[in-house]
Design a protein around this motif. Structure first.
Motif, short mmCIF file in Angstrom:
data_model
loop_
_atom_site.label_atom_id
_atom_site.label_comp_id
_atom_site.label_asym_id
_atom_site.label_seq_id
_atom_site.Cartn_x
_atom_site.Cartn_y
_atom_site.Cartn_z
N HIS A 269 28.99 76.14 -50.54
CA HIS A 269 29.08 75.61 -49.17
C HIS A 269 28.63 76.69 -48.19
CE1 HIS A 269 31.33 72.13 -50.64
NE2 HIS A 269 32.06 72.97 -51.35
N ASN B 299 26.98 71.57 -50.43
CA ASN B 299 27.51 70.42 -51.15
C ASN B 299 28.43 69.60 -50.26
OD1 ASN B 299 26.15 71.44 -53.31
ND2 ASN B 299 27.96 71.99 -54.52
N GLY B 300 28.27 68.28 -50.33
CA GLY B 300 29.09 67.39 -49.51
C GLY B 300 28.78 67.48 -48.03
N THR C 26 31.30 66.11 -42.19
CA THR C 26 30.68 66.23 -43.51
C THR C 26 30.19 64.87 -44.00
OG1 THR C 26 32.74 65.86 -44.71
CG2 THR C 26 32.27 68.12 -44.00
N ASP C 27 29.71 64.81 -45.24
CA ASP C 27 29.22 63.55 -45.80
C ASP C 27 30.33 62.52 -45.93
OD1 ASP C 27 26.78 64.72 -45.97
OD2 ASP C 27 26.79 64.99 -48.16
N SER C 28 31.58 62.98 -45.92
CA SER C 28 32.70 62.05 -46.04
C SER C 28 32.98 61.32 -44.73
CB SER C 28 33.96 62.81 -46.46
OG SER C 28 34.37 63.71 -45.44
N GLY C 29 32.35 61.74 -43.66
CA GLY C 29 32.54 61.10 -42.36
C GLY C 29 33.54 61.79 -41.47
N ALA D 222 35.86 68.86 -42.47
CA ALA D 222 36.71 69.40 -43.53
C ALA D 222 37.81 70.29 -42.98
CB ALA D 222 35.86 70.19 -44.52
N GLU E 46 40.72 68.50 -44.99
CA GLU E 46 40.26 68.27 -46.35
C GLU E 46 40.11 69.58 -47.13
OE1 GLU E 46 39.21 65.58 -49.40
OE2 GLU E 46 40.08 65.26 -47.39
N ARG F 252 41.84 69.88 -50.78
CA ARG F 252 41.04 70.10 -51.99
C ARG F 252 41.49 71.34 -52.77
NH1 ARG F 252 36.47 67.35 -53.36
NH2 ARG F 252 36.40 65.33 -52.30
N GLU G 77 44.55 70.30 -54.71
CA GLU G 77 44.39 69.16 -55.61
C GLU G 77 44.67 69.57 -57.07
OE1 GLU G 77 44.19 65.74 -56.83
OE2 GLU G 77 43.38 65.78 -54.77
N LEU H 165 38.52 67.06 -58.64
CA LEU H 165 38.60 67.05 -57.18
C LEU H 165 38.95 68.42 -56.60
CD1 LEU H 165 40.48 63.66 -56.64
CD2 LEU H 165 38.03 64.09 -56.42
#
Length: 908
Positions: free
Chosen positions: A48, A54-55, A69-72, A75, A85, A89, A92, A97
């Motif tokens: 990152h 990534n992401g 990020t790509d998740s909307g 992070a 996030e 993570r 997790e 994940l």
């Protein structure tokens, strides 16, 4: 009711409780640079950051870290670690994940730091090295060290060091033995032991320590010692490198560096002249020669290579070297992608490259452009031509003619020719047209010139050459005949044209075979005939001009900027591949460092001014770090080539910033003043012996509780041996020399060059003048960790190997030095061998030998006297009686042992 006294007690108690609660309950603030960023660099940024995102998540820049990020969603949500996030993570449990993916989980301590940082507002910070240098408050004198310091003066450097020693529960060492301190100081400043006169004055207290420092800094040997350090950075060598590795004449640059150090040229001026001396107003020869710093790049003469590829390679090296030398920045990482750890994007590399991409050099065999250093008689001719031109022409016109005589630019090299019919580039370098052969030289601007200067040679008579505009049916611009000749620059009439044009070049010679080259053409240039009234004076100037064109004076590769009609575009190289051009970029410096000023030109001069601007956070810190390393053998920032976020935080940061500020503002960039301030300090003057406490608490001496002690550099090891033996020549400057080296080392291809041993005093000159061939460096230097100088070398890795002992025992130079030193012992032999050995030992090491060492040396002497048959050795030729020859031989063995002692090879 409560009395006033009780109310006062109650209020006081509540206030006290509140203060205690605030102190206990206050959470320690997380520092971005020292606490948070190292965790990212270790665990996160490889996926990152600058290489990968990534992401859609990157932690390289602030705006990227908090972006969606790509998740909307972002992070990192400021103030809300449990909703971020990033924290989810790392906590997790599912291995698919959990972050970092497929790597060990973060420790609880590291997770707590991330949480705290987000909770405290996720304040982004700057890496300490990217913050401009500020004036530091000088600590008060630390008490409790009086016993160790004694009567030694305490300087500002010491106050910073003592403050840290106190915090580490360490104590400074006492001042070193006076004679050992003298030897240390002399080796550090001049690279040589002190002279006998200086030692006698110091021993007799006739000079102060500061006077001794000034004396050594004023010595011409100072420049020779410190130039060796700089030449590692400049990747200076006497050959071009790569496969052929043929010789080049660039030693005047080495001499310029020595002179610059001896003159104490301010470091900002030293920088500007090397990076852009040609762009100064009315540059001198010396300022042109200074630009050879970036002509030390390798040049590939191998046949079949693509010159543009290696021109680009040289430019890339100039970018990388400049950032490493002046900024301690690993810009090479950015050539293929954004920096993995530091705030430099991929485009930053090529924006910086744009500053260097318009120099005239093109990886040609002759390494043009070169400054032509004429002999006195020809220099007088040049002066007369210049004077006549200035009286009879406009200033800019006159300048163009004299500059062409000085470095023969601008010109078009034959390797630019294309579209061959019955022709080729001979060895991919020179235009060779066969009978009825043709080629194009495209996109040429002649500026309306009425003469073409053609550099060529030919083995044949009667070749008719025709140059047309645009193609085989175009307007004839020039016709002429080439006959047999050696290399010549010839002036040929040419029809004036004022726009860029493709030149069609055609050769006819019916007397040659089908694939026989009519000539070898090296370059084309276009310049108008010198205007005048055809008087005798005018004709004399014209004749002198053409005479100088064909002279072969000493030449040195230099940097010269392309004229406007030859300007190159600079593009991003996709994935670093020079053949895959991306977007065009303009010359601009990275936003993460000091801002660009509008008054600076967007060329190498502007870049040099940006580097030496006092708001640049890295230049002064880098210079100080490098000088400190030369004196202490360790650096204030442990990674000498990298002050980025992956470097270890400096334990002496306040001291580093203090000295950086002093260098810029107090010393006005004077390196001599910086060195003087360092060597005057008690920190430098400390004894280098190590106590059990220091060994346990600070084995690497990062807290500076003792003086510096480390193995001497390659050149100093050799120079010292020659000096103590009385062989060392004090001759300075000039062509590189070839001192003795073992047979069979130098094996060259193509050129037939060989190692021809120098004669007379040139055999005994200082190591800095030794010829350095990149593919076969001087053997003893390599054994003692010197480099081949194919690339910039920030720090020599100090090793300790048996090969080094073999060098000092067997190398021809060291054996000859031992023989000369043995002769000194023989001259002291009037009474007894022990006295002679003791006196020479003291003269060499500035201390008397212990009884144990003297006993061992005497045993060696007697064994040598008894065991060796000197009548069969080189000593038989000596003009001495036989017994004296045997003694000399035995003393030589003892001297050889002295030159191999740890005390001799190590700075005290």
């Amino acid at each position: 009711m409560l009395s006033k006294q009780k109310i006062w007690i109650l209020v006081s108690s509540l206030t006290l409780l509140l203060l205690v609660f605030l102190v206990i309950g206050r959470e320690e603030q997380v520092d971005f640079s020292t606490d948070f960023k190292p965790i990212l660099n270790k665990h996160c940024i490889s996926c990152h950051g600058g290489v990968k995102k990534n992401g859609g998540f990157s932690l390289l820049f602030e705006h990227e870290a908090f972006a969606v990020t790509d998740s909307g969603i972002p992070a990192i949500i400021k103030g809300k670690p449990n909703q971020s996030e990033l924290i989810k993570r790392v906590l997790e449990h599912d291995p698919e994940l959990r972050m970092p993916y497929n790597r060990p989980a973060l420790s609880q301590e590291e997770i707590d730091v991330l949480k705290k940082w987000i909770k405290q507002g996720a304040k982004w910070g700057e890496h300490w090295a990217y913050v401009p240098v500020q004036a530091n408050k000088i600590p008060q004198t630390v008490k409790g060290f009086e016993k160790q310091i004694g009567s030694s003066a305490v300087y500002n450097i010491d106050r910073f060091v003592f403050q840290n020693l106190k915090a580490q529960r360490l104590q400074p060492s006492q001042e070193a033995d006076p004679m050992q301190l003298l030897r240390r100081l002399s080796l550090d400043i001049t690279g040589l032991p002190p002279s006998k006169d200086l030692a006698d004055q110091w021993k007799a207290c006739q000079i102060t320590y500061e006077q001794m420092v000034d004396h050594l800094l004023a010595s011409p040997t100072y420049g020779e010692k410190w130039a060796s350090w700089w030449l590692d950075l400049a990747r200076y060598a006497d050959t071009k490198g790569y496969e052929r590795d043929q010789s080049r004449t660039i030693w005047p640059y080495r001499d310029w560096v020595i002179k610059a150090f001896n003159q104490d040229m301010p470091f900002d001026q030293f920088t500007i002249e090397q990076l852009a001396g040609d762009l100064l107003p009315n540059p001198t020869h010396d300022q042109f020669i200074a630009t050879a710093f970036h002509r030390n790049t390798m040049n590939n003469d191998e046949g079949g290579t693509e010159d543009e590829e290696f021109r680009v390679a040289a430019v890339l090296d100039r970018v990388n070297t400049t950032y490493e030398v002046w900024q301690s920045t690993t810009m090479a990482c950015v050539q293929c992608h954004s920096h993995p750890y530091d705030p430099f994007v991929h485009e930053d590399f090529f924006r910086s490259m744009a500053f260097f991409n318009n120099s005239r050099d093109e990886d040609t065999t002759d390494e043009e452009p070169k400054i032509r250093l004429y002999e006195a008689e020809d220099e007088l001719k040049l002066h007369q031509i210049r004077s006549w031109l200035q009286e009879n022409m406009e200033p800019e016109q006159a300048k163009a003619y004299t500059e062409f005589l000085s470095f023969q630019e601008p010109k078009y090299h034959a390797h630019l020719c294309t579209d061959f019919v019955n022709g080729e580039l001979i060895d991919t370098k020179w235009l060779g047209l066969w009978p009825q052969g043709s080629a194009y030289l495209k996109n040429v601007y002649t500026g309306g010139a009425d003469r073409m200067l053609l550099n060529y040679w030919s083995s044949h008579d009667g070749t008719k050459m025709t140059i047309r505009k645009g193609g085989p049916h175009g307007e004839v611009l020039s016709e002429f005949t080439i006959d047999r000749t050696g290399a010549i620059t010839r002036s040929i009439p040419f029809k004036p044209i004022f726009e860029k044009v493709d030149l069609y070049i055609h050769a006819e010679n019916s007397g040659l075979a089908a694939q026989q080259s009519t000539a070898a053409i090296s370059w084309f240039a276009f310049i108008s005939e010198i205007p005048g009234d055809q008087s005798d004076a005018h004709q004399k100037v014209k004749n002198s001009f053409h005479d100088l064109l064909n002279k072969r004076p000493l030449t040195v590769p230099i940097m010269i900027e392309n004229p406007s009609f030859m300007q190159r575009q600079t593009h991003v190289f996709e994935r670093g591949n020079w053949m895959l051009h991306g977007d065009e970029v303009q010359a601009i410096t990275p936003e993460s460092l000091n801002p660009w000023k509008e008054e600076w030109s967007q060329d190498r001069m502007g870049f040099a001014l940006w580097l030496t601007d006092k708001n640049n956070p890295l230049t002064a810190r880098t210079a100080v770090n490098r000088v400190w390393d030369q004196l202490f053998g360790r650096v204030l920032v442990s990674t000498l080539e990298d002050m980025g976020t992956q470097s270890d935080p400096p334990v002496q940061k306040e001291l580093l910033d203090y000295l950086a500020w002093e260098l810029m503002y107090t010393h006005q960039w004077s390196l001599k003043a910086l060195i003087k301030e360092i060597v005057l300090s008690h920190t430098y003057r400390q004894a280098s012996s190590i106590s059990p406490q220091q060994m346990a608490r600070d084995p690497e001496n990062q807290w500076l509780a003792r003086g510096p002690r480390f193995r001497l550099g390659a050149e100093t090891v050799r120079d010292q041996a020659l000096f103590v033996s009385g062989l060392l020549s004090d001759k300075m400057y000039g062509k590189s020399v070839m001192p003795p080296q073992p047979e069979g080392i130098w094996q060259t291809v193509y050129s037939g060059e060989s190692w021809t041993e120098s004669e007379g005093e040139d055999k005994y000159r200082r190591g800095i003048y030794t010829f350095l061939k990149r593919t076969s460096p001087y053997p003893s230097f390599i054994s003692f960790d010197a480099g081949s100088r194919e690339v910039c070398l920030s720090k020599r890795i100090v090793t300790n190997t048996p090969l080094q002992a073999l060098v000092t025992l067997n190398d021809p130079v060291f054996f000859e030095a031992a023989a000369a030193l043995g002769k000194q012992m023989l001259e002291h032999d009037s009474k007894e061998p022990a006295k002679a050995i003791e006196e020479v030992y003291a003269a060499v090491l500035f201390q008397k030998p212990s009884e144990e060492k003297l006993k061992a040396l005497m045993q060696l002497y007697h064994d040598a006297l008894e065991d060796f048959a000197y009548e069969k050795s080189a000593f038989i030729a000596a003009d001495l009686p036989g017994s004296q020859r045997k003694k000399w031989g035995a003393y030589t063995v003892v001297a050889n042992a002295l030159l191999n002692l740890d005390e001799f090879l190590t700075k005290p």
